[in-house]
Design an enzyme around this catalytic site. Sequence first.
Site, PDB file in Angstrom:
ATOM      1  N   LYS A   1       0.852  -1.202   0.000  1.00 15.71           N
ATOM      2  CA  LYS A   1       0.000   0.000   0.000  1.00 15.71           C
ATOM      3  C   LYS A   1       0.881   1.244   0.000  1.00 15.71           C
ATOM      4  CE  LYS A   1      -4.038   1.939   2.424  1.00 15.71           C
ATOM      5  NZ  LYS A   1      -4.956   1.802   3.578  1.00 15.71           N
TER       6      LYS A   1
ATOM      7  N   SER B   1      -9.867   1.734   2.477  1.00 12.77           N
ATOM      8  CA  SER B   1      -9.001   2.498   1.621  1.00 12.77           C
ATOM      9  C   SER B   1      -7.910   1.661   0.928  1.00 12.77           C
ATOM     10  CB  SER B   1      -8.306   3.595   2.435  1.00 12.77           C
ATOM     11  OG  SER B   1      -7.499   3.013   3.447  1.00 12.77           O
TER      12      SER B   1
ATOM     13  N   SER C   1     -10.180  -0.591   6.699  1.00 11.54           N
ATOM     14  CA  SER C   1      -9.577  -0.468   5.361  1.00 11.54           C
ATOM     15  C   SER C   1      -8.817  -1.672   4.843  1.00 11.54           C
ATOM     16  CB  SER C   1      -8.650   0.737   5.324  1.00 11.54           C
ATOM     17  OG  SER C   1      -9.401   1.892   5.129  1.00 11.54           O
TER      18      SER C   1
END
Length: 476
Positions: free
Chosen positions: A77, A152, A176
């Site tokens: 990420k 997210s 997330s």
Amino acid sequence: MKKNLTIKETAEAVKSGEISAKEIAARYLNAVGGKNGEINAYLETFDDALARAEEIDRKVAEGGDAGELAGVPFAIKDNILIKGKTCSAGSKILENYTAAYDAAVIEKLRAAGAVFLGRTNMDEFAMGSSTENSAFGPTKNPRDTERVPGGSSGGSAAAVAMDGALAALGSDTGGSIRQPAGFCGVVGLKPTYGAVSRRGLIAMASSLDQIGPITKTVEDAETVFNVIKGKDKFDSTSLESKNPKSEIRNPKQSQNSKLKIGVLKYDRSGVSEEVNEALDESVEKLRGLGHEVEEIDLPNLRYSLSCYYIIMPAEVSSNLARFDGVKYGFSKQGDDLLGDYMATRAGGFGREAKRRIMLGTYVLSAGYYDAYYGRAQKVRALIRKDFERVFDSPGRIDAIITPTAPTPAFKFGEKTADPLQMYLSDIFTVSANLAGVPAISVPAPEGKDGLPIGIQLIAPWFMEDILFKIGKQLQP
Ligand code: GLN
């Protein structure tokens, strides 16, 4: 080489010389090359990935120990620092920021032989539930490209779901990791708060953030968790993950012991039919396996979303204060220093980041602190007590089962006009962050329309073992 290898099998195949790390990396990069144009899971693939894989192969050839994750291709990420690589947190303000050091989790994965393929798309500063808040365009759900991948960590979940990585790292502040895993039909683990070091994670809300794995299977999530967990002397909130009471929790009845699972009582009318059905089926499956199942009520959980949307923006407003055009990233000049700050922040942050900075500043302001922030902290303590009551009292529950999200993946634009609708996606996930307990999302057997649905399991602090055990039994 056979298909669908687990992480352990892949590392074994690399170490035995059955396949080279380079070949694996090339295969995955090739898949990414074919799919990423449409899906936008990766913001960038790293040009040194193949060279890194060759380094692993050399180690194998020289007879050295290439590590537990030898040659395993990872997607990372975009809010986790990798030295020398851009790390933008999905934002314009950090678009050209280069990480000066490796995050603790990256050090550990590197030492174990992992290969980093690239960095994945995300909502700006991890704020969102759909990856639509990225400054670099949304990610599409590989299972249905008209739909969001969740957020997210939508890029990380999509990367694994499209076979563009064997494993990914995400971060979870209110859901997330779990919610996008659920939306994309993969597994996502949010570890116990403190189980994994946050050093090198671009902070969103520090008392809630945790890094965790997104993988194809529960076995793989366990393998990655065991590599990245542990105390880090540079993160004072991290702890050694050993829980003396774990499986361990019931020493007399070890491995194949039956557990007591609490089914969370919730308002079924607010949850889509296919999700309610998927939960019922999972509960039946667990009952069929001999576990004791019982409905439980955690009365203060109804306040968890309101509580989260006070505490989280308060921490966001203070964590994001450092992006002022002087220290990091994007910078725009005004007439004086205050003007510089205002021009930089007005031009550098997206709408959702601004909304949360304003909310957070408001709830922390002298006149409203007691009414909002102070009160939310008290409610947070009550939510934690609810978990303590079921997990630590006599006749205790070993794990709680809930849906991961109230609906399967929704369509693009469906919730962007109304932030409150978007915030409701987190209704089942935020309480684990507020209480600090570990939780995992495991794919349920698919519903009628073929969209993935996630089932969430929540365990007591530092008892990820229980999640792995039940998760393995639950996964299709
Ligand atoms: N969707 C939640 C939010 O927007 C959770 C975000 C996260 O876990 N990083 O805050």
